[in-house]
Design a protein around this motif. Structure first.
Motif, PDB file in Angstrom:
ATOM      1  N   LYS A   5       0.861  -1.115   0.016  1.00 29.58           N
ATOM      2  CA  LYS A   5       0.104  -0.042   0.005  1.00 29.58           C
ATOM      3  C   LYS A   5       0.687   1.215   0.068  1.00 29.58           C
ATOM      4  CE  LYS A   5      -2.644  -0.565   3.590  1.00 29.58           C
ATOM      5  NZ  LYS A   5      -3.560  -0.286   4.629  1.00 29.58           N
ATOM      6  N   ILE A   6       1.936   1.179   0.673  1.00 30.14           N
ATOM      7  CA  ILE A   6       2.714   2.483   0.957  1.00 30.14           C
ATOM      8  C   ILE A   6       3.780   2.655  -0.222  1.00 30.14           C
ATOM      9  CG2 ILE A   6       2.363   2.368   3.441  1.00 30.14           C
ATOM     10  CD1 ILE A   6       5.359   1.287   3.909  1.00 30.14           C
ATOM     11  N   ARG A   7       4.169   1.416  -1.019  1.00 29.01           N
ATOM     12  CA  ARG A   7       5.430   1.676  -1.900  1.00 29.01           C
ATOM     13  C   ARG A   7       5.037   2.753  -3.021  1.00 29.01           C
ATOM     14  NH1 ARG A   7       7.568  -3.042  -5.975  1.00 29.01           N
ATOM     15  NH2 ARG A   7       9.515  -1.960  -6.472  1.00 29.01           N
ATOM     16  N   TYR A   8       3.531   2.814  -3.534  1.00 31.76           N
ATOM     17  CA  TYR A   8       3.559   3.799  -4.620  1.00 31.76           C
ATOM     18  C   TYR A   8       2.522   4.770  -4.066  1.00 31.76           C
ATOM     19  CZ  TYR A   8       5.741   0.782  -7.633  1.00 31.76           C
ATOM     20  OH  TYR A   8       6.660  -0.272  -8.010  1.00 31.76           O
ATOM     21  N   ALA A   9       2.296   5.077  -2.546  1.00 35.61           N
ATOM     22  CA  ALA A   9       1.542   5.944  -1.845  1.00 35.61           C
ATOM     23  C   ALA A   9       1.906   7.377  -2.197  1.00 35.61           C
ATOM     24  CB  ALA A   9       1.350   5.625  -0.362  1.00 35.61           C
ATOM     25  N   THR A  11       2.007   9.207  -5.003  1.00 35.36           N
ATOM     26  CA  THR A  11       2.800   9.090  -6.241  1.00 35.36           C
ATOM     27  C   THR A  11       1.866   9.494  -7.502  1.00 35.36           C
ATOM     28  OG1 THR A  11       2.569   6.801  -6.839  1.00 35.36           O
ATOM     29  CG2 THR A  11       4.629   7.674  -5.725  1.00 35.36           C
ATOM     30  N   TYR A  12       1.926  10.286  -8.547  1.00 36.74           N
ATOM     31  CA  TYR A  12       0.990  10.561  -9.236  1.00 36.74           C
ATOM     32  C   TYR A  12       0.544   9.371 -10.234  1.00 36.74           C
ATOM     33  CZ  TYR A  12       1.686  15.483  -8.059  1.00 36.74           C
ATOM     34  OH  TYR A  12       1.587  16.765  -7.407  1.00 36.74           O
ATOM     35  N   ILE A  13       1.319   8.714 -10.504  1.00 37.23           N
ATOM     36  CA  ILE A  13       1.100   7.561 -11.422  1.00 37.23           C
ATOM     37  C   ILE A  13       1.271   6.092 -10.771  1.00 37.23           C
ATOM     38  CG2 ILE A  13       2.101   8.620 -13.505  1.00 37.23           C
ATOM     39  CD1 ILE A  13       4.541   7.336 -13.178  1.00 37.23           C
ATOM     40  N   GLY A  14       1.398   5.914  -9.536  1.00 33.94           N
ATOM     41  CA  GLY A  14       1.347   4.944  -8.635  1.00 33.94           C
ATOM     42  C   GLY A  14       2.018   3.740  -9.228  1.00 33.94           C
ATOM     43  N   LEU A  15       1.340   2.568  -9.584  1.00 37.92           N
ATOM     44  CA  LEU A  15       1.755   1.368 -10.066  1.00 37.92           C
ATOM     45  C   LEU A  15       2.767   1.507 -11.458  1.00 37.92           C
ATOM     46  CD1 LEU A  15       2.182  -1.782  -9.223  1.00 37.92           C
ATOM     47  CD2 LEU A  15       0.140  -2.230 -10.240  1.00 37.92           C
ATOM     48  N   PHE A  16       2.358   2.479 -12.132  1.00 36.61           N
ATOM     49  CA  PHE A  16       2.881   2.732 -13.423  1.00 36.61           C
ATOM     50  C   PHE A  16       4.154   2.992 -13.149  1.00 36.61           C
ATOM     51  CE2 PHE A  16       3.471   4.984 -17.492  1.00 36.61           C
ATOM     52  CZ  PHE A  16       3.302   4.067 -18.213  1.00 36.61           C
ATOM     53  N   TRP A  17       4.948   3.029 -12.205  1.00 38.88           N
ATOM     54  CA  TRP A  17       6.375   3.262 -11.954  1.00 38.88           C
ATOM     55  C   TRP A  17       6.990   1.769 -11.994  1.00 38.88           C
ATOM     56  CZ3 TRP A  17       9.197   7.228 -12.287  1.00 38.88           C
ATOM     57  CH2 TRP A  17       8.636   8.547 -11.928  1.00 38.88           C
ATOM     58  N   ALA A  18       6.287   0.695 -12.050  1.00 40.51           N
ATOM     59  CA  ALA A  18       6.724  -0.579 -12.166  1.00 40.51           C
ATOM     60  C   ALA A  18       7.325  -0.931 -13.581  1.00 40.51           C
ATOM     61  CB  ALA A  18       5.888  -1.564 -11.259  1.00 40.51           C
ATOM     62  N   PHE A  19       6.088  -0.061 -14.485  1.00 40.14           N
ATOM     63  CA  PHE A  19       6.455  -0.173 -15.867  1.00 40.14           C
ATOM     64  C   PHE A  19       7.527   0.649 -16.327  1.00 40.14           C
ATOM     65  CE2 PHE A  19       5.320   1.385 -20.157  1.00 40.14           C
ATOM     66  CZ  PHE A  19       5.145   0.093 -20.894  1.00 40.14           C
ATOM     67  N   ILE A  20       7.591   1.759 -15.881  1.00 44.55           N
ATOM     68  CA  ILE A  20       8.477   2.826 -16.304  1.00 44.55           C
ATOM     69  C   ILE A  20      10.200   2.443 -16.147  1.00 44.55           C
ATOM     70  CG2 ILE A  20       9.646   5.346 -16.011  1.00 44.55           C
ATOM     71  CD1 ILE A  20       6.525   6.200 -15.620  1.00 44.55           C
ATOM     72  N   LYS A  92       9.236  -9.534   1.423  1.00 47.10           N
ATOM     73  CA  LYS A  92       9.796  -8.763   0.330  1.00 47.10           C
ATOM     74  C   LYS A  92       9.663  -9.404  -0.917  1.00 47.10           C
ATOM     75  CE  LYS A  92      10.469  -5.394   3.390  1.00 47.10           C
ATOM     76  NZ  LYS A  92       9.499  -4.558   3.497  1.00 47.10           N
ATOM     77  N   ALA A  93       9.966 -10.816  -0.655  1.00 42.94           N
ATOM     78  CA  ALA A  93       9.901 -11.689  -1.793  1.00 42.94           C
ATOM     79  C   ALA A  93       8.368 -11.778  -2.683  1.00 42.94           C
ATOM     80  CB  ALA A  93      10.376 -12.979  -1.728  1.00 42.94           C
ATOM     81  N   ILE A  94       7.486 -11.597  -1.795  1.00 47.20           N
ATOM     82  CA  ILE A  94       6.153 -11.741  -2.057  1.00 47.20           C
ATOM     83  C   ILE A  94       5.623 -10.103  -2.740  1.00 47.20           C
ATOM     84  CG2 ILE A  94       3.664 -11.841  -1.639  1.00 47.20           C
ATOM     85  CD1 ILE A  94       4.604 -13.670   0.564  1.00 47.20           C
ATOM     86  N   LEU A  95       6.306  -9.224  -2.049  1.00 45.46           N
ATOM     87  CA  LEU A  95       6.061  -7.926  -2.719  1.00 45.46           C
ATOM     88  C   LEU A  95       6.598  -7.677  -4.056  1.00 45.46           C
ATOM     89  CD1 LEU A  95       5.046  -5.184  -2.187  1.00 45.46           C
ATOM     90  CD2 LEU A  95       6.990  -4.544  -1.043  1.00 45.46           C
ATOM     91  N   GLY A  96       7.973  -8.158  -4.317  1.00 41.50           N
ATOM     92  CA  GLY A  96       8.568  -8.051  -5.503  1.00 41.50           C
ATOM     93  C   GLY A  96       8.105  -8.735  -6.593  1.00 41.50           C
ATOM     94  N   LEU A  97       7.060  -9.769  -6.388  1.00 47.42           N
ATOM     95  CA  LEU A  97       6.318 -10.384  -7.578  1.00 47.42           C
ATOM     96  C   LEU A  97       5.641  -9.363  -8.364  1.00 47.42           C
ATOM     97  CD1 LEU A  97       5.439 -13.623  -5.818  1.00 47.42           C
ATOM     98  CD2 LEU A  97       7.070 -13.321  -7.685  1.00 47.42           C
ATOM     99  N   THR A  98       4.996  -8.218  -7.508  1.00 41.47           N
ATOM    100  CA  THR A  98       4.013  -7.295  -8.314  1.00 41.47           C
ATOM    101  C   THR A  98       4.822  -6.623  -9.560  1.00 41.47           C
ATOM    102  OG1 THR A  98       3.064  -6.725  -6.322  1.00 41.47           O
ATOM    103  CG2 THR A  98       3.025  -5.313  -8.080  1.00 41.47           C
ATOM    104  N   ASP A  99       6.165  -6.158  -9.316  1.00 48.40           N
ATOM    105  CA  ASP A  99       6.830  -5.677 -10.396  1.00 48.40           C
ATOM    106  C   ASP A  99       7.272  -6.864 -11.489  1.00 48.40           C
ATOM    107  OD1 ASP A  99       6.802  -3.477  -8.926  1.00 48.40           O
ATOM    108  OD2 ASP A  99       8.901  -3.194  -8.555  1.00 48.40           O
ATOM    109  N   LEU A 100       7.664  -8.078 -10.952  1.00 48.68           N
ATOM    110  CA  LEU A 100       7.788  -9.151 -11.860  1.00 48.68           C
ATOM    111  C   LEU A 100       6.835  -9.317 -12.942  1.00 48.68           C
ATOM    112  CD1 LEU A 100       9.784 -11.248 -12.993  1.00 48.68           C
ATOM    113  CD2 LEU A 100       9.106 -12.597 -11.312  1.00 48.68           C
TER     114      LEU A 100
END
Length: 231
Positions: A5-9, A11-20, A92-100
């Motif tokens: 919840k707080i990782r991209y809190a 931020t203007y584009i949120g989860l899109f940072w995982a794409f950029i 953290k291993a579970i959290l990193g799966l989002t970006d993967l």
């Protein structure tokens, strides 16, 4: 769940940072390794080749760095209530799966855009290499988290080593380009076999050397048991 919840809190584009992030890394690799150095990746388009390696290494880098600082970052929680401390770095291993997952979606988009249809004969082995990736990333992160408690300098050393590791691991170039007299040195890096195997599963090209894969399996098992004992 809190970390997610707080990782991209705020931020203007949120989860899109995982794409950029993988996109910018890919553009740099294309400019340097594909255009300037003319790295040959055979029948696999270079963007597909590079992104398949970037996705794996980015996950490893994220879990390793985040797990390494996780115990120090959760000092207030650790000192207030008892619970299995191993949960903190493992989360953290579970959290990193989002970006993967985002990187794999980006990779699929590249397949469509470049009209590349990889053979799917090796895709059945993908869960195996994903399992190795998760275990070795978690193991290294657990080891660093335990050592960082006593040696705080590791907070600054680990990010530096991760940047070096990006270039001494066949992420932006195939393992076949490594000098023959240095093959043994690169083979000591278990991520070499994991990235090569993962790329083979995704692209269907470049069957990984069995020796590299076997070494990666034993190195992953060794690091896992070492991390548990050390932690």
């Amino acid at each position: 769940y809190r970390d997610f919840k707080i990782r991209y809190a705020q931020t203007y584009i949120g989860l899109f940072w995982a794409f950029i992030q993988p996109l910018l890394t890919l553009l740099i690799f294309i400019a340097i390794f594909h255009k300037a150095l003319n790295v040959d990746t055979g029948t696999v388009p270079y963007p597909v080749f590079a992104l398949s390696g970037i996705a794996v290494w980015s996950y490893f880098d994220f879990v390793m760095s985040q797990s390494g600082n996780s115990i120090i970052g959760a000092q207030s929680l650790v000192t207030k209530i008892y619970f299995p401390r191993l949960i903190i770095p493992l989360s953290k291993a579970i959290l990193g799966l989002t970006d993967l997952i985002v990187s794999l979606i980006f990779l699929f988009i590249l397949f469509v855009f470049l009209r590349y249809a990889p053979p799917l004969s090796a895709i059945v082995y993908l869960p195996f290499f994903l399992f190795l990736l998760i275990v070795i990333s978690s193991s290294v992160g657990i080891i660093i988290s335990a050592l960082t408690i006593r040696f705080r300098d590791l907070q600054y050393v680990v990010p530096f080593l991760a940047k070096i590791g990006l270039y001494i691991t066949p992420v932006a170039y195939p393992a076949t380009l490594l000098p023959n007299d240095l093959n043994w040195l690169f083979a000591l890096n278990p991520m070499t076999g994991i990235i090569t195997g993962f790329r083979w599963c995704i692209t269907g090209q470049g069957i990984p050397d069995q020796t590299l894969v076997i070494y990666s399996v034993f190195a992953t098992a060794f690091l896992f048991f070492t991390s548990i004992v050390l932690f």
